[in-house]
Write a protein that holds these residues in place. Structure first.
Motif, PDB file in Angstrom:
ATOM      1  N   ALA A 197      23.620  10.424  16.881  1.00 55.20           N
ATOM      2  CA  ALA A 197      24.510  11.513  16.477  1.00 55.20           C
ATOM      3  C   ALA A 197      23.716  12.741  16.046  1.00 55.20           C
ATOM      4  N   SER A 198      22.475  12.525  15.590  1.00 53.79           N
ATOM      5  CA  SER A 198      21.608  13.657  15.215  1.00 53.79           C
ATOM      6  C   SER A 198      21.070  14.373  16.439  1.00 53.79           C
ATOM      7  N   THR A 199      20.437  13.618  17.336  1.00 51.47           N
ATOM      8  CA  THR A 199      19.771  14.246  18.478  1.00 51.47           C
ATOM      9  C   THR A 199      20.745  14.825  19.492  1.00 51.47           C
ATOM     10  N   HIS A 200      21.912  14.189  19.642  1.00 51.18           N
ATOM     11  CA  HIS A 200      22.862  14.606  20.674  1.00 51.18           C
ATOM     12  C   HIS A 200      24.216  15.032  20.123  1.00 51.18           C
ATOM     13  N   GLY A 201      24.227  15.470  18.888  1.00 49.89           N
ATOM     14  CA  GLY A 201      25.442  15.992  18.298  1.00 49.89           C
ATOM     15  C   GLY A 201      25.123  17.120  17.338  1.00 49.89           C
ATOM     16  N   ILE A 202      24.299  16.804  16.353  1.00 54.06           N
ATOM     17  CA  ILE A 202      23.982  17.779  15.312  1.00 54.06           C
ATOM     18  C   ILE A 202      22.937  18.797  15.770  1.00 54.06           C
ATOM     19  N   ASN A 203      21.825  18.328  16.323  1.00 55.72           N
ATOM     20  CA  ASN A 203      20.747  19.245  16.701  1.00 55.72           C
ATOM     21  C   ASN A 203      21.201  20.362  17.638  1.00 55.72           C
ATOM     22  N   PRO A 204      22.005  20.062  18.681  1.00 54.53           N
ATOM     23  CA  PRO A 204      22.478  21.153  19.551  1.00 54.53           C
ATOM     24  C   PRO A 204      23.344  22.173  18.816  1.00 54.53           C
ATOM     25  N   ALA A 205      23.915  21.757  17.680  1.00 51.57           N
ATOM     26  CA  ALA A 205      24.799  22.654  16.942  1.00 51.57           C
ATOM     27  C   ALA A 205      24.074  23.520  15.926  1.00 51.57           C
ATOM     28  N   ILE A 206      22.882  23.088  15.486  1.00 54.27           N
ATOM     29  CA  ILE A 206      22.228  23.806  14.385  1.00 54.27           C
ATOM     30  C   ILE A 206      20.858  24.391  14.733  1.00 54.27           C
TER      31      ILE A 206
END
Length: 327
Positions: free
Chosen positions: A98-107
Motif C-alpha cells: 500500500a506504500s509503494t503502490h498507493g501512497i508513494n505515487p500520491a505524495i
C-alpha cells in the motif's frame, strides 16, 4: 537516403522481433535459474516477513530458488524503482505494498516509477488488518465516545504514526476526514517508537498494522476501537470493523502483492500466478499468515491491477485534502 532509412527501419524491426522471440523462447523453459524477489523494505518488517513466508514454497513450486533481496529506503521507492528498471524476464520480481503502490505515487512528485504502468501484476498475496487503538487513560470506551471527545477538543488528542507519508499517517488523516475530527499528528521514525509513546501516553492514539499492536491490546495496555478488515478479527471478536461503525472509507487493510517489471511475457505471468496461488492455499502457509493476523488473497492479475489503481486514486485524494507532499 530513402533506401538507408528503410534499411534502418528494417534493422530496428528485426531487432525488436528478435528480442520478442528471445523472451518468448526463454519463457517456454522458465525458470532455468534462481529468481530474485525484491523486497523494498529492510529485513524484519511485515513486508519482509510476508515475502519470506511465500518465497521458499514458491521456489519449490517453480523448481528454482526464490531469493529475497532487501532494498529499503525512501518509503520503499528505491527498491521499487530498481524493480521497474529490471529485465521483464521473470527472474526479478518484487513485492508491492500500500506504500509503494498507493501512497508513494500520491505524495512523491518526482517518483522514479509509475505504479500503474511500470509493472506487471501477478497477485495480491495477503491482506493484513489495520487497527486504531488508544491509551486506556483516554475516557472513551468505544468509537462513538472517542469521536465525541475529539470533536469537543480539536487537536487536543494526538496520534502517532510511523512517519510522514506512512500507511499509519494516511490512515490517520483519512480517519480525520471521515469522522470530522481534528487530531494532532506526531510522526516518528518507525512504528516502534510511535507504539512506545502511545503506551506511555505521550500520544493518545495509534494507527497501526494489527500484528505489532495486538499483544498490547490483548494485554490491556491499549484499547482497540476499530479494525480495518473485511470482517471482525478472530483474535479481537469484540472489536468492530470501521465499516460497522459507518466509517467505510477507513476500512482498508494493508496488503502485500507480487509484481514484476512491465512487459513480462504472458505465459511467465500465468506461471508465476498459478504457482503463487497454490502456495497461498497450503495449510502451513495459511497458518503462518494467521499468526500475523493476515489473510491469504490470491486474486487475478487484473483484479490486483484494479486494486492498485483504486489505491493510488484514494491516496491522492487524502494527500490533497491533508496537504501531504514529500518534496
Amino acid at each position: 537516403m530513402q533506401r538507408r532509412n528503410m534499411l534502418r527501419l528494417i534493422a530496428a524491426g528485426s531487432a525488436a522481433l528478435a528480442a520478442g522471440l528471445s523472451f518468448q523462447a526463454a519463457a517456454q523453459g522458465y525458470p532455468t535459474k534462481p529468481i530474485t524477489l525484491v523486497v523494498p523494505f529492510p529485513a524484519g518488517g511485515t513486508t519482509d516477513i510476508v515475502a519470506r513466508i511465500v518465497a521458499d514454497k514458491l521456489g519449490q513450486q517453480l523448481g528454482q530458488a526464490v531469493v529475497v533481496d532487501n532494498r529499503g529506503g525512501a518509503g520503499g521507492s528505491i527498491g521499487t524503482g530498481f524493480l521497474a528498471k529490471a529485465a521483464p524476464d521473470g527472474y526479478t520480481i518484487g513485492i508491492a505494498t500500500a506504500s509503494t503502490h498507493g501512497i508513494n505515487p500520491a505524495i512523491y512528485p518526482r517518483l522514479q516509477y509509475d505504479a500503474t504502468k511500470d509493472f506487471t501484476t501477478i497477485t495480491n498475496l495477503a491482506s493484513v488488518p489495520n487497527v486504531m487503538s488508544i491509551n486506556p487513560v483516554v475516557k472513551a470506551n468505544d468509537m462513538k465516545a472517542f469521536i465525541a471527545l475529539a470533536q469537543a477538543q480539536p487537536n487536543k488528542l494526538a496520534y502517532g504514526s510511523a512517519g510522514n507519508g506512512s500507511v499509519s499517517h494516511m490512515m490517520g488523516e483519512l480517519f480525520k476526514l471521515s469522522s470530522k475530527t481534528e487530531l494532532l499528528h506526531v510522526p516518528y521514525k518507525g512504528v516502534g517508537p510511535a507504539l512506545n509513546d502511545t503506551l506511555a501516553n505521550q500520544v493518545q492514539v495509534l494507527f497501526d498494522n494489527l500484528p505489532s499492536s495486538l499483544p498490547f491490546i490483548q494485554g490491556g495496555k491499549l484499547r482497540a476501537l476499530a479494525v480495518a478488515a473485511p470482517k471482525r478479527v478472530a483474535a479481537l471478536p469484540n472489536v468492530p470493523t470501521f465499516a460497522e461503525l459507518g466509517l467505510e472509507e477507513v476500512n482498508d487493510s494493508s496488503w502485500f502483492g507480487l509484481i514484476a517489471p512491465a512487459k513480462l511475457p504472458a505465459d511467465i505471468q500465468t506461471k508465476l500466478h498459478d504457482a503463487t496461488v497454490k502456495v497461498l492455499a497450503m495449510p502451513e502457509i495459511k497458518e503462518k499468515f494467521e499468526k500475523l493476523g493476515a489473510t491469504p488473497v490470491g486474486n487475478t492479475p487484473a483484479q490486483f491491477a484494479t486494486q492498485i489503481k483504486n489505491e493510488v486514486a484514494k491516496n491522492k485524494r487524502i494527500a490533497a485534502a491533508a496537504k501531504i507532499s514529500m518534496d
